[in-house]
Scaffold this motif. Structure first.
Motif, PDB file in Angstrom:
ATOM      1  N   HIS A 198     119.311  52.272  61.187  1.00 41.50           N
ATOM      2  CA  HIS A 198     118.053  51.535  61.001  1.00 41.50           C
ATOM      3  C   HIS A 198     117.327  51.998  59.741  1.00 41.50           C
ATOM      4  CE1 HIS A 198     117.481  49.019  64.656  1.00 41.50           C
ATOM      5  NE2 HIS A 198     118.507  49.764  65.044  1.00 41.50           N
ATOM      6  N   THR A 199     117.358  53.291  59.467  1.00 37.38           N
ATOM      7  CA  THR A 199     116.730  53.816  58.243  1.00 37.38           C
ATOM      8  C   THR A 199     117.399  53.217  57.008  1.00 37.38           C
ATOM      9  OG1 THR A 199     116.125  55.875  59.342  1.00 37.38           O
ATOM     10  CG2 THR A 199     116.252  55.930  56.933  1.00 37.38           C
ATOM     11  N   LEU A 200     118.711  53.187  57.003  1.00 38.03           N
ATOM     12  CA  LEU A 200     119.447  52.621  55.864  1.00 38.03           C
ATOM     13  C   LEU A 200     119.186  51.125  55.726  1.00 38.03           C
ATOM     14  CD1 LEU A 200     122.784  54.554  56.379  1.00 38.03           C
ATOM     15  CD2 LEU A 200     121.174  54.858  54.471  1.00 38.03           C
ATOM     16  N   ALA A 201     119.088  50.423  56.836  1.00 41.33           N
ATOM     17  CA  ALA A 201     118.798  48.988  56.796  1.00 41.33           C
ATOM     18  C   ALA A 201     117.432  48.735  56.175  1.00 41.33           C
ATOM     19  CB  ALA A 201     118.870  48.405  58.206  1.00 41.33           C
ATOM     20  N   GLN A 202     116.452  49.530  56.572  1.00 43.89           N
ATOM     21  CA  GLN A 202     115.109  49.359  56.006  1.00 43.89           C
ATOM     22  C   GLN A 202     115.077  49.703  54.520  1.00 43.89           C
ATOM     23  OE1 GLN A 202     112.381  51.424  58.618  1.00 43.89           O
ATOM     24  NE2 GLN A 202     112.929  50.131  60.341  1.00 43.89           N
ATOM     25  N   GLN A 203     115.836  50.721  54.120  1.00 44.64           N
ATOM     26  CA  GLN A 203     115.912  51.064  52.700  1.00 44.64           C
ATOM     27  C   GLN A 203     116.535  49.928  51.900  1.00 44.64           C
ATOM     28  OE1 GLN A 203     118.134  54.729  52.553  1.00 44.64           O
ATOM     29  NE2 GLN A 203     116.407  55.962  53.285  1.00 44.64           N
ATOM     30  N   ALA A 204     117.570  49.312  52.440  1.00 50.80           N
ATOM     31  CA  ALA A 204     118.217  48.188  51.751  1.00 50.80           C
ATOM     32  C   ALA A 204     117.249  47.015  51.600  1.00 50.80           C
ATOM     33  CB  ALA A 204     119.470  47.751  52.495  1.00 50.80           C
ATOM     34  N   LEU A 205     116.482  46.740  52.636  1.00 55.48           N
ATOM     35  CA  LEU A 205     115.497  45.659  52.545  1.00 55.48           C
ATOM     36  C   LEU A 205     114.415  45.977  51.512  1.00 55.48           C
ATOM     37  CD1 LEU A 205     115.085  44.642  56.288  1.00 55.48           C
ATOM     38  CD2 LEU A 205     116.106  43.288  54.456  1.00 55.48           C
ATOM     39  N   GLN A 206     113.973  47.237  51.459  1.00 60.04           N
ATOM     40  CA  GLN A 206     112.970  47.632  50.467  1.00 60.04           C
ATOM     41  C   GLN A 206     113.511  47.470  49.055  1.00 60.04           C
ATOM     42  OE1 GLN A 206     112.008  51.610  51.696  1.00 60.04           O
ATOM     43  NE2 GLN A 206     110.530  50.938  53.225  1.00 60.04           N
ATOM     44  N   LEU A 207     114.752  47.881  48.840  1.00 61.45           N
ATOM     45  CA  LEU A 207     115.362  47.718  47.524  1.00 61.45           C
ATOM     46  C   LEU A 207     115.460  46.246  47.155  1.00 61.45           C
ATOM     47  CD1 LEU A 207     118.207  50.377  47.775  1.00 61.45           C
ATOM     48  CD2 LEU A 207     116.289  50.420  46.148  1.00 61.45           C
ATOM     49  N   ARG A 229     113.564  43.789  48.245  1.00 65.03           N
ATOM     50  CA  ARG A 229     112.205  43.295  47.970  1.00 65.03           C
ATOM     51  C   ARG A 229     111.736  43.682  46.570  1.00 65.03           C
ATOM     52  NH1 ARG A 229     109.345  45.483  53.252  1.00 65.03           N
ATOM     53  NH2 ARG A 229     110.155  44.005  54.740  1.00 65.03           N
ATOM     54  N   ALA A 230     112.172  44.862  46.136  1.00 63.58           N
ATOM     55  CA  ALA A 230     111.772  45.355  44.811  1.00 63.58           C
ATOM     56  C   ALA A 230     112.618  44.739  43.708  1.00 63.58           C
ATOM     57  CB  ALA A 230     111.881  46.882  44.776  1.00 63.58           C
ATOM     58  N   GLY A 231     113.504  43.831  44.064  1.00 64.06           N
ATOM     59  CA  GLY A 231     114.334  43.183  43.060  1.00 64.06           C
ATOM     60  C   GLY A 231     115.544  44.013  42.642  1.00 64.06           C
ATOM     61  N   GLN A 232     115.835  45.060  43.370  1.00 63.61           N
ATOM     62  CA  GLN A 232     116.965  45.936  43.047  1.00 63.61           C
ATOM     63  C   GLN A 232     118.158  45.565  43.926  1.00 63.61           C
ATOM     64  OE1 GLN A 232     115.099  49.702  43.756  1.00 63.61           O
ATOM     65  NE2 GLN A 232     114.220  49.799  41.707  1.00 63.61           N
ATOM     66  N   THR A 233     118.619  44.340  43.753  1.00 62.97           N
ATOM     67  CA  THR A 233     119.685  43.798  44.585  1.00 62.97           C
ATOM     68  C   THR A 233     120.977  44.592  44.451  1.00 62.97           C
ATOM     69  OG1 THR A 233     118.687  41.632  44.302  1.00 62.97           O
ATOM     70  CG2 THR A 233     120.909  41.671  45.169  1.00 62.97           C
ATOM     71  N   ASP A 234     121.316  45.020  43.246  1.00 57.09           N
ATOM     72  CA  ASP A 234     122.555  45.780  43.057  1.00 57.09           C
ATOM     73  C   ASP A 234     122.538  47.079  43.864  1.00 57.09           C
ATOM     74  OD1 ASP A 234     123.504  43.842  41.393  1.00 57.09           O
ATOM     75  OD2 ASP A 234     123.056  44.929  39.538  1.00 57.09           O
ATOM     76  N   GLN A 235     121.413  47.797  43.816  1.00 56.92           N
ATOM     77  CA  GLN A 235     121.314  49.044  44.577  1.00 56.92           C
ATOM     78  C   GLN A 235     121.352  48.766  46.084  1.00 56.92           C
ATOM     79  OE1 GLN A 235     119.422  48.185  42.008  1.00 56.92           O
ATOM     80  NE2 GLN A 235     118.846  49.946  40.770  1.00 56.92           N
ATOM     81  N   ALA A 236     120.705  47.680  46.508  1.00 58.34           N
ATOM     82  CA  ALA A 236     120.720  47.320  47.926  1.00 58.34           C
ATOM     83  C   ALA A 236     122.140  47.008  48.376  1.00 58.34           C
ATOM     84  CB  ALA A 236     119.800  46.125  48.174  1.00 58.34           C
ATOM     85  N   CYS A 237     122.874  46.276  47.573  1.00 56.39           N
ATOM     86  CA  CYS A 237     124.268  45.939  47.916  1.00 56.39           C
ATOM     87  C   CYS A 237     125.135  47.189  47.979  1.00 56.39           C
ATOM     88  CB  CYS A 237     124.839  44.955  46.906  1.00 56.39           C
ATOM     89  SG  CYS A 237     124.117  43.323  47.060  1.00 56.39           S
ATOM     90  N   THR A 238     124.925  48.098  47.044  1.00 58.03           N
ATOM     91  CA  THR A 238     125.691  49.347  47.054  1.00 58.03           C
ATOM     92  C   THR A 238     125.407  50.125  48.326  1.00 58.03           C
ATOM     93  OG1 THR A 238     125.722  49.454  44.650  1.00 58.03           O
ATOM     94  CG2 THR A 238     126.091  51.519  45.830  1.00 58.03           C
TER      95      THR A 238
END
Length: 151
Positions: free
Chosen positions: A108-117, A119-128
């Protein structure tokens, strides 16, 4: 571009291949009861349904992901509520139960971090993140549930 286009587990239907656990828990003196087997089956379903819901959340444009649903909280998800119900039961005393709770919270922590990334427009980091640490933790939760099912 929706994040779920980058998620391999979303696009494939193959069963995940994972290495067996390093050390198997001690086998119980008696096999699981029918009720325990059904409880564990419902836990697996809760986990898989959460994964589908999370994937659907990823398809929303970042602007529509402002308020997270209750199920994004590890403790308020169906699996988190299942943990509370099972804690006083024999399953709650299984050697891997606490490890399962920890893995689910990390997921759940990782899922929330991916959503935050995202939202911040950091799609590449979220995908990684989704394709590495998140995917490993998702499989770990499923592996631990299967370990409990085996006894």
């Amino acid at each position: 571009m929706p994040l779920n286009r980058f998620l391999p587990w979303r696009r494939t239907r193959k069963a995940p291949t994972t290495a067996p656990p390093a050390s198997l828990p001690p086998t119980p003196d008696k096999p699981l009861t029918r009720s325990e087997r059904l409880d564990l089956q419902s836990a697996v379903i809760h986990h898989l349904e959460w994964c589908v819901q999370f994937n659907n959340l990823l398809t929303l444009p970042p602007g529509e992901q402002r308020t997270l649903p209750d199920w994004m909280s590890a403790d308020l998800s169906d699996l988190g509520l299942w943990f509370v119900r099972m804690a006083p039961q024999p399953l709650g005393r299984h050697p891997r139960f606490a490890e399962l709770i920890q893995a689910q919270r990390q997921l759940h922590t990782l899922a929330q971090q991916a959503l935050q990334l995202n939202r911040a427009g950091q799609t590449d980091q979220a995908c990684t993140l989704l394709n590495t640490a998140f995917e490993r933790e998702r499989l770990r939760v499923l592996d631990l549930l299967r370990t409990l099912q085996q006894g």
